[in-house]
Write an enzyme that holds these catalytic residues in place. Structure first.
Site, mmCIF file in Angstrom:
data_model
loop_
_atom_site.group_PDB
_atom_site.id
_atom_site.type_symbol
_atom_site.label_atom_id
_atom_site.label_comp_id
_atom_site.label_asym_id
_atom_site.label_seq_id
_atom_site.Cartn_x
_atom_site.Cartn_y
_atom_site.Cartn_z
ATOM 1 N N CYS A 113 0.810 -1.228 0.000
ATOM 2 C CA CYS A 113 0.000 0.000 0.000
ATOM 3 C C CYS A 113 0.841 1.275 0.000
ATOM 4 O O CYS A 113 0.323 2.363 -0.258
ATOM 5 C CB CYS A 113 -0.947 0.012 1.195
ATOM 6 S SG CYS A 113 -2.112 -1.349 1.170
ATOM 7 N N HIS A 237 -3.206 7.549 2.411
ATOM 8 C CA HIS A 237 -3.617 6.216 1.981
ATOM 9 C C HIS A 237 -4.943 5.920 2.665
ATOM 10 O O HIS A 237 -5.123 6.189 3.852
ATOM 11 C CB HIS A 237 -2.557 5.193 2.385
ATOM 12 C CG HIS A 237 -3.010 3.787 2.213
ATOM 13 N ND1 HIS A 237 -3.581 3.340 1.040
ATOM 14 C CD2 HIS A 237 -2.993 2.715 3.064
ATOM 15 C CE1 HIS A 237 -3.896 2.055 1.179
ATOM 16 N NE2 HIS A 237 -3.556 1.665 2.393
ATOM 17 N N ASN A 267 -10.042 0.268 0.523
ATOM 18 C CA ASN A 267 -8.578 0.345 0.440
ATOM 19 C C ASN A 267 -8.122 -0.208 -0.910
ATOM 20 O O ASN A 267 -8.184 -1.417 -1.140
ATOM 21 C CB ASN A 267 -7.987 -0.461 1.607
ATOM 22 C CG ASN A 267 -6.468 -0.456 1.607
ATOM 23 O OD1 ASN A 267 -5.828 -0.069 0.628
ATOM 24 N ND2 ASN A 267 -5.888 -0.903 2.709
HETATM 25 N N1 COA Z 1 -18.182 -8.010 10.603
HETATM 26 C C1 COA Z 1 -18.585 -8.254 11.865
HETATM 27 N N2 COA Z 1 -17.729 -8.611 12.837
HETATM 28 C C2 COA Z 1 -16.438 -8.721 12.518
HETATM 29 C C3 COA Z 1 -15.958 -8.484 11.227
HETATM 30 C C4 COA Z 1 -16.890 -8.114 10.244
HETATM 31 N N3 COA Z 1 -16.538 -7.852 8.976
HETATM 32 N N4 COA Z 1 -14.621 -8.668 11.226
HETATM 33 C C5 COA Z 1 -14.273 -9.001 12.469
HETATM 34 N N5 COA Z 1 -15.374 -9.052 13.261
HETATM 35 C C6 COA Z 1 -15.460 -9.376 14.683
HETATM 36 C C7 COA Z 1 -14.293 -10.185 15.158
HETATM 37 O O1 COA Z 1 -14.481 -11.571 14.902
HETATM 38 C C8 COA Z 1 -14.293 -9.892 16.630
HETATM 39 O O2 COA Z 1 -15.274 -10.677 17.257
HETATM 40 P P1 COA Z 1 -14.987 -11.345 18.696
HETATM 41 O O3 COA Z 1 -14.796 -10.177 19.626
HETATM 42 O O4 COA Z 1 -16.242 -12.107 18.954
HETATM 43 O O5 COA Z 1 -13.770 -12.181 18.520
HETATM 44 C C9 COA Z 1 -14.773 -8.446 16.711
HETATM 45 O O6 COA Z 1 -15.406 -8.183 15.437
HETATM 46 C C10 COA Z 1 -13.661 -7.440 16.929
HETATM 47 O O7 COA Z 1 -12.597 -7.748 16.048
HETATM 48 P P2 COA Z 1 -11.327 -6.864 15.979
HETATM 49 O O8 COA Z 1 -10.392 -7.460 14.969
HETATM 50 O O9 COA Z 1 -10.797 -6.601 17.358
HETATM 51 O O10 COA Z 1 -11.964 -5.510 15.407
HETATM 52 P P3 COA Z 1 -11.277 -4.138 15.163
HETATM 53 O O11 COA Z 1 -11.995 -3.083 15.870
HETATM 54 O O12 COA Z 1 -9.773 -4.202 15.322
HETATM 55 O O13 COA Z 1 -11.569 -3.919 13.597
HETATM 56 C C11 COA Z 1 -10.422 -4.064 11.519
HETATM 57 C C12 COA Z 1 -11.041 -4.826 12.668
HETATM 58 C C13 COA Z 1 -9.855 -5.063 10.534
HETATM 59 C C14 COA Z 1 -11.513 -3.230 10.877
HETATM 60 C C15 COA Z 1 -9.312 -3.133 12.088
HETATM 61 O O14 COA Z 1 -8.451 -3.849 12.929
HETATM 62 C C16 COA Z 1 -8.491 -2.501 10.998
HETATM 63 O O15 COA Z 1 -8.994 -1.760 10.174
HETATM 64 N N6 COA Z 1 -7.173 -2.755 11.008
HETATM 65 C C17 COA Z 1 -6.278 -2.199 9.989
HETATM 66 C C18 COA Z 1 -6.338 -3.068 8.772
HETATM 67 C C19 COA Z 1 -5.776 -2.370 7.574
HETATM 68 O O16 COA Z 1 -5.985 -1.199 7.364
HETATM 69 N N7 COA Z 1 -5.055 -3.127 6.731
HETATM 70 C C20 COA Z 1 -4.487 -2.633 5.531
HETATM 71 C C21 COA Z 1 -3.328 -1.725 5.836
HETATM 72 S S1 COA Z 1 -2.643 -1.092 4.392
#
Ligand code: COA
Length: 310
Positions: A113, A237, A267
């Protein structure tokens, strides 16, 4: 002193749009969850007959048109991508052939990215060094081809598209600075596995992104002896609205100075900054002479910033 100046921009988004509600029909998620955690509402997805080359050519053609240049005017083509259809020839060579550009260098940059900022840094140095006058830099990504569409923690985040800029030698700024960084010891928090599918530890990526984006953006301000108030627009980004807002907050820059497309594009990896830049320029918000701060973060892990006067 010779500067690399952005002369024109162009972009391309596939016609097919997939909304969060469409995803909620096939995986256990909801529009509300995705919007709350990421700011994403929908994403564009390539058709079967499209790929990073066709999207790059479409974006580049619009930039060439805006610049009133022909492909023959180009000295170099750089494509930033991590979703090339082939390892070689480089995507940039296929783009060169389809554009009908001749007698120019062409190669790809792969920094996930952060690829657009890495490519910008390379292009800027070729121009500042006096070797080349006009460089076409494109970010093009077909992320939908490298997703596990059953993995709700990653497939909701990404989209497809391409953005292009034409950089030209000028005696006024220009790209004023680029700062690049990487830490390969975090290679396992975001990567393509052996089956070419995205694997990600979302939480770890989130925290590192906010920390390192703030650092590298501050480096850009300090290097140019600029205050947050000197920035007209942040063109970040587009990974997650919470990452974007946390980063600008730590810099002391107001959220209304940020070009946001993550809601509409999701993204698009190396394409996200040039796509957002093109949107901001074409809708009239970004104007000539303004100071722009670019910042990006991605697999590698890699990150970087650029200070640009349009
Ligand atoms: N819909 C509903 N629930 C979801 C889900 C979805 N699409 N994806 C994950 N969950 C659930 C998980 O299973 C977890 O459930 P649990 O508590 O029962 O285990 C809960 O939501 C929380 O998950 P978590 O991973 O802690 O959520 P978060 O607040 O960190 O959000 C992301 C997840 C992926 C949105 C976030 O971490 C993120 O954006 N990270 C950066 C990723 C990124 O930008 N990558 C590219 C970089 S270039």
């Amino acid at each position: 002193m010779i500067y690399a100046k952005i002369k024109a921009t162009g972009s391309y988004l596939p016609e097919k749009v997939v909304a969060n509600t469409d995803l909620a029909r096939t995986i256990d998620t909801s529009d509300e969850w995705i919007v709350q955690r990421t700011g994403i509402q929908r994403r564009h997805v390539v058709a079967e007959n499209e790929n990073v080359v066709t999207m790059a050519v479409a974006a580049a053609s619009k930039a060439l048109e805006q610049a009133s240049l022909t492909p023959h005017d180009l000295d170099m083509i750089i494509v930033a991508t991590c979703t090339a259809s082939q390892v070689f020839p480089a995507t940039a060579c296929s783009v060169q052939a389809q554009l009908g550009a001749q007698n120019c260098a062409a190669f790809d940059v792969q920094a996930a990215c952060s690829g657009f900022i890495y490519g910008l840094s390379i292009a800027q140095q070729f121009i500042a060094g006096g070797q080349y006058k006009r460089i076409l830099l494109i970010g093009s990504e077909a992320m939908s081809r490298v997703l596990d569409w059953q993995d709700r923690s990653s497939c909701i985040l990404f989209g497809d598209g391409a953005g292009a800029v034409i950089l030209e030698a000028a005696n006024e700024p220009g790209v004023m600075s680029t700062h690049l960084s990487a830490d390969g010891s975090y290679k396992d928090v975001l990567f393509l596995d052996n089956a070419d599918v995205v694997k990600m530890q979302g939480n770890a990526v989130f925290k590192l992104a906010v920390k390192w984006l703030s650092q590298v953006a501050k480096q850009a301000l300090e290097h140019n002896h600029m205050q947050p108030s000197d920035i007209d627009w942040v063109v970040p980004h587009q990974a997650n609205i919470r990452i974007i807002n946390s980063t600008v907050k730590s810099l002391g820059i107001s959220e209304d100075k940020v070009i946001v497309t993550v809601d509409e594009h999701a993204n698009t990896s190396a394409a996200s900054i040039p796509l957002a830049l093109d949107v901001g320029i074409r809708d009239g918000r970004i104007k000539p002479g303004q100071n722009l701060l670019f910042e990006a973060f991605g697999g590698g892990l890699t990150w970087g910033s650029a200070m640009v006067r349009l």
